[in-house]
Scaffold this motif. Structure first.
Motif, PDB file in Angstrom:
ATOM      1  N   ILE A 115      16.772  22.581   5.400  1.00 32.26           N
ATOM      2  CA  ILE A 115      16.967  21.360   6.181  1.00 32.26           C
ATOM      3  C   ILE A 115      16.024  20.305   5.599  1.00 32.26           C
ATOM      4  CG2 ILE A 115      16.742  20.274   8.444  1.00 32.26           C
ATOM      5  CD1 ILE A 115      17.140  23.125   9.632  1.00 32.26           C
ATOM      6  N   ARG A 116      16.591  19.163   5.213  1.00 33.09           N
ATOM      7  CA  ARG A 116      15.831  18.096   4.580  1.00 33.09           C
ATOM      8  C   ARG A 116      15.640  16.955   5.566  1.00 33.09           C
ATOM      9  NH1 ARG A 116      17.243  15.917  -1.366  1.00 33.09           N
ATOM     10  NH2 ARG A 116      16.594  18.066  -1.728  1.00 33.09           N
ATOM     11  N   PHE A 117      14.410  16.456   5.692  1.00 34.81           N
ATOM     12  CA  PHE A 117      14.128  15.249   6.473  1.00 34.81           C
ATOM     13  C   PHE A 117      13.794  14.147   5.470  1.00 34.81           C
ATOM     14  CE2 PHE A 117      12.343  17.345  10.663  1.00 34.81           C
ATOM     15  CZ  PHE A 117      13.614  17.837  10.936  1.00 34.81           C
ATOM     16  N   ALA A 171       7.177  30.832  -3.169  1.00 40.29           N
ATOM     17  CA  ALA A 171       8.277  31.534  -3.837  1.00 40.29           C
ATOM     18  C   ALA A 171       9.056  30.701  -4.853  1.00 40.29           C
ATOM     19  CB  ALA A 171       9.245  32.086  -2.789  1.00 40.29           C
ATOM     20  N   THR A 172       9.334  29.437  -4.536  1.00 34.01           N
ATOM     21  CA  THR A 172      10.169  28.645  -5.446  1.00 34.01           C
ATOM     22  C   THR A 172       9.411  28.345  -6.742  1.00 34.01           C
ATOM     23  OG1 THR A 172      11.282  27.728  -3.534  1.00 34.01           O
ATOM     24  CG2 THR A 172      11.605  26.585  -5.614  1.00 34.01           C
ATOM     25  N   GLY A 173       8.163  27.932  -6.601  1.00 34.04           N
ATOM     26  CA  GLY A 173       7.347  27.668  -7.786  1.00 34.04           C
ATOM     27  C   GLY A 173       7.137  28.936  -8.598  1.00 34.04           C
ATOM     28  N   ALA A 221      13.515  20.940  -9.064  1.00 33.21           N
ATOM     29  CA  ALA A 221      14.176  20.232  -7.953  1.00 33.21           C
ATOM     30  C   ALA A 221      15.668  20.546  -8.005  1.00 33.21           C
ATOM     31  CB  ALA A 221      13.952  18.734  -8.098  1.00 33.21           C
ATOM     32  N   ASN A 222      16.366  20.146  -6.979  1.00 34.74           N
ATOM     33  CA  ASN A 222      17.824  20.293  -6.996  1.00 34.74           C
ATOM     34  C   ASN A 222      18.435  19.060  -7.642  1.00 34.74           C
ATOM     35  OD1 ASN A 222      18.265  22.819  -5.607  1.00 34.74           O
ATOM     36  ND2 ASN A 222      17.456  21.799  -3.781  1.00 34.74           N
ATOM     37  N   GLY A 223      19.243  19.283  -8.669  1.00 34.72           N
ATOM     38  CA  GLY A 223      19.975  18.184  -9.307  1.00 34.72           C
ATOM     39  C   GLY A 223      19.131  17.079  -9.903  1.00 34.72           C
TER      40      GLY A 223
HETATM   41  P1  NAD Z   1       7.805  18.479  -1.100  1.00 38.09           P
HETATM   42  O1  NAD Z   1       8.165  17.498  -0.066  1.00 38.09           O
HETATM   43  O2  NAD Z   1       6.733  19.467  -0.824  1.00 38.09           O
HETATM   44  O3  NAD Z   1       7.365  17.713  -2.432  1.00 38.09           O
HETATM   45  C1  NAD Z   1       8.097  16.692  -3.000  1.00 38.09           C
HETATM   46  C2  NAD Z   1       7.220  16.007  -4.030  1.00 38.09           C
HETATM   47  O4  NAD Z   1       7.971  15.028  -4.734  1.00 38.09           O
HETATM   48  C3  NAD Z   1       6.025  15.278  -3.416  1.00 38.09           C
HETATM   49  O5  NAD Z   1       4.907  15.437  -4.277  1.00 38.09           O
HETATM   50  C4  NAD Z   1       6.488  13.815  -3.427  1.00 38.09           C
HETATM   51  O6  NAD Z   1       5.406  12.887  -3.446  1.00 38.09           O
HETATM   52  C5  NAD Z   1       7.245  13.815  -4.734  1.00 38.09           C
HETATM   53  N1  NAD Z   1       8.178  12.698  -4.860  1.00 38.09           N
HETATM   54  C6  NAD Z   1       9.025  12.179  -3.925  1.00 38.09           C
HETATM   55  N2  NAD Z   1       9.716  11.158  -4.436  1.00 38.09           N
HETATM   56  C7  NAD Z   1       9.320  11.032  -5.717  1.00 38.09           C
HETATM   57  C8  NAD Z   1       9.662  10.156  -6.765  1.00 38.09           C
HETATM   58  N3  NAD Z   1      10.568   9.178  -6.598  1.00 38.09           N
HETATM   59  N4  NAD Z   1       9.060  10.333  -7.952  1.00 38.09           N
HETATM   60  C9  NAD Z   1       8.149  11.313  -8.131  1.00 38.09           C
HETATM   61  N5  NAD Z   1       7.768  12.167  -7.184  1.00 38.09           N
HETATM   62  C10 NAD Z   1       8.343  12.015  -5.994  1.00 38.09           C
HETATM   63  O7  NAD Z   1       9.172  19.179  -1.514  1.00 38.09           O
HETATM   64  P2  NAD Z   1       9.389  20.557  -2.259  1.00 38.09           P
HETATM   65  O8  NAD Z   1       9.645  21.601  -1.240  1.00 38.09           O
HETATM   66  O9  NAD Z   1       8.323  20.775  -3.276  1.00 38.09           O
HETATM   67  O10 NAD Z   1      10.790  20.277  -2.980  1.00 38.09           O
HETATM   68  C11 NAD Z   1      10.871  19.603  -4.222  1.00 38.09           C
HETATM   69  C12 NAD Z   1      12.252  19.791  -4.793  1.00 38.09           C
HETATM   70  O11 NAD Z   1      12.516  21.179  -4.945  1.00 38.09           O
HETATM   71  C13 NAD Z   1      13.425  19.243  -3.960  1.00 38.09           C
HETATM   72  O12 NAD Z   1      14.423  18.799  -4.835  1.00 38.09           O
HETATM   73  C14 NAD Z   1      13.897  20.465  -3.209  1.00 38.09           C
HETATM   74  O13 NAD Z   1      15.244  20.340  -2.836  1.00 38.09           O
HETATM   75  C15 NAD Z   1      13.717  21.509  -4.272  1.00 38.09           C
HETATM   76  N6  NAD Z   1      13.626  22.880  -3.762  1.00 38.09           N
HETATM   77  C16 NAD Z   1      12.670  23.238  -2.850  1.00 38.09           C
HETATM   78  C17 NAD Z   1      12.597  24.554  -2.421  1.00 38.09           C
HETATM   79  C18 NAD Z   1      11.518  25.032  -1.515  1.00 38.09           C
HETATM   80  O14 NAD Z   1      11.437  26.241  -1.287  1.00 38.09           O
HETATM   81  N7  NAD Z   1      10.645  24.179  -1.015  1.00 38.09           N
HETATM   82  C19 NAD Z   1      13.530  25.489  -2.868  1.00 38.09           C
HETATM   83  C20 NAD Z   1      14.500  25.084  -3.779  1.00 38.09           C
HETATM   84  C21 NAD Z   1      14.533  23.770  -4.220  1.00 38.09           C
END
Ligand code: NAD
Length: 416
Positions: free
Chosen positions: A71-73, A187-189, A312-314
């Motif tokens: 779920i994304r906010f 886990a994702t990292g 990230a996704n896409g």
């Molecule tokens: P998060 O909110 O913890 O981190 C997002 C990061 O991106 C933050 O550091 C933010 O400042 C930065 N950011 C936002 N807009 C930006 C921009 N325009 N330019 C550069 N940096 C920007 O989110 P997350 O959980 O780390 O997710 C990051 C990506 O990974 C997303 O695309 C998410 O869909 C994908 N993802 C996350 C998970 C998970 O388990 N959290 C799993 C699969 C995919």
């Protein structure tokens, strides 16, 4: 009608379907979401006023099991975006062979403008609006951008209040105290790190001499950067939405992680860079870990890294993807590179259903096994079809999805 984002996501199927043609029935089923819901979420604000937020939940399909997706906010959340993310989840779950379909949810909101109590009311309101759409055998939410385990804790509590049953398996990414798993946050990292390790020889890199640039410094990016640093890679850049830091000899990632504001942990020799500069910096591996559409037709030519790991996704648009492939850059697709999160979410769901919890080492060991195996399976198809890793990952997923359609007796069964 598919929106632009879903149409762009679906275009990624064109090449895999050319190499691995599927029966028309399967293609029809995969063209559109199984269901897509939009709903209003009324939230009482701290000043007494009422605001109504727009929320979404999409089940793309459940061929391989209950729908699964975060779920994304985020202010930019739309039904189109959520649908495209649910599409990717369908293929991601299939690539790592976990028994799930694809789903996703979101709320159009800037969480930075909410107090903690308003955020809690919004999170509970989201579940009030869609509790009837989710469940452990139906559709299982998890965290995504700007949601975290605290939000999942409020959400599972609300779900249990509404259903009057304790069902921890209805949501993953929960706090440990509410049935979360060890190792979910990282886990994702961590999964992305294993994928990079599994591909290192193929992309002709050696750890010690490999410079890694990471866009983002959120949940995914932090663990990926920390593991790369620990393993001996040089992490030369990280960033957030305000910009990044670059240090050619490698940043001190543990120092950045320990600092209250990560920028203040920067050592000598590092300089501030814009996100555009970060993407184009001199590195061997670029790992976009922020949000979608970051590498596009307008900046693809500036990318110097020969390996791009889509955490990230896409993050790479189809136009940029074609350009990079033509130039010989290896793009490790999101549906493989960031599948570690959903894999450990699956472990959480299994533990919830068993009521038996695993130690961290077991979670890590099983995650590594699945990520290494899935990467090998993708590489095998890339070699077999002489195609990109993205196409190969989609082929692997399509094979599994098609088998699930076939096994339901809807195609060849009737032609025999
Ligand atoms: P998060 O909110 O913890 O981190 C997002 C990061 O991106 C933050 O550091 C933010 O400042 C930065 N950011 C936002 N807009 C930006 C921009 N325009 N330019 C550069 N940096 C920007 O989110 P997350 O959980 O780390 O997710 C990051 C990506 O990974 C997303 O695309 C998410 O869909 C994908 N993802 C996350 C998970 C998970 O388990 N959290 C799993 C699969 C995919």
């Amino acid at each position: 009608m598919a929106g632009d984002l879903l149409a762009a996501a679906a275009r990624q199927l064109e090449e895999p379907l050319r190499l691995f043609p599927l029966p028309a029935d399967t293609i029809e089923i995969l063209k559109a979401p199984e269901s897509a819901h939009g709903f209003s979420i009324p939230v009482r604000m701290d000043d007494g006023s009422l605001r109504v937020f727009q929320g979404y939940r999409v089940k793309y399909n459940r061929l391989l099991g209950p729908a699964k997706g975060g779920i994304r906010f985020h202010p930019k959340v739309s039904l189109d975006e959520v649908s495209s993310l649910a599409f990717w989840m369908t293929f991601k779950c299939a690539v790592v062979d976990v028994p799930y379909g694809g789903g996703k949810g979101g709320v159009a909101v800037d969480t930075k403008q909410l107090s903690r109590l308003e955020l809690e009311r919004l999170s509970r309101g989201y579940i009030n609006a869609c509790a009837h759409l989710i469940g452990p055998d139906n559709d299982i939410p998890a965290p995504d951008m700007y949601t975290n385990e605290t939000v999942m804790g409020w959400m599972i509590d609300q779900y249990n209040i509404i259903t009057r049953i304790q069902q921890p398996a209805a949501i993953t990414g929960k706090p440990l105290a509410l049935g979360g798993t060890r190792g979910r946050t990282e886990a994702t990292g961590r999964g992305g790190f294993h994928v990079l390790e599994a591909l290192l020889e193929r992309v002709q890199l050696k750890r010690e001499s490999t410079r890694v640039a990471v866009q983002g410094f959120g949940n995914v990016a932090r663990y990926f950067a920390a593991l790369c640093h620990e393993a001996g890679y040089r992490v030369v850049a990280v960033s957030d939405s305000r910009g990044g830091l670059y240090r050619p000899d490698g940043l001190d990632i543990p120092a950045l992680l320990q600092a209250e504001d990560w920028r203040s942990g920067a050592g000598e020799g590092s300089r501030e860079v814009s996100n555009a500069e970060l993407l184009a910096c001199d590195a061997d591996v670029l790992a976009p870990a922020a949000m979608e559409g970051q590498i596009h037709a307008g900046n693809a030519a500036s990318i110097q890294a020969r390996t791009v790991v889509e955490l990230a996704n896409g993050p790479v648009t189809p136009e940029a993807d074609a350009f990079l492939a033509g130039r010989g850059t290896t793009v490790v697709p999101d549906i493989l590179a960031n599948a570690g999160g959903v894999t450990v979410s699956y472990f959480e769901w299994v533990q919830n259903r068993q009521g038996f919890y695993w130690p961290l080492e077991l979670v890590r060991q099983r995650l590594e096994e699945i990520m290494m195996r899935s990467t090998r399976e993708v590489v095998r198809r890339a070699d077999k079809y002489a195609c990109t890793l993205r196409t190969a990952a989609y082929v692997a997923a399509l094979e599994r999805l098609n088998a699930a359609v076939e096994a339901r007796g809807t195609q060849t069964f009737f032609r025999r």
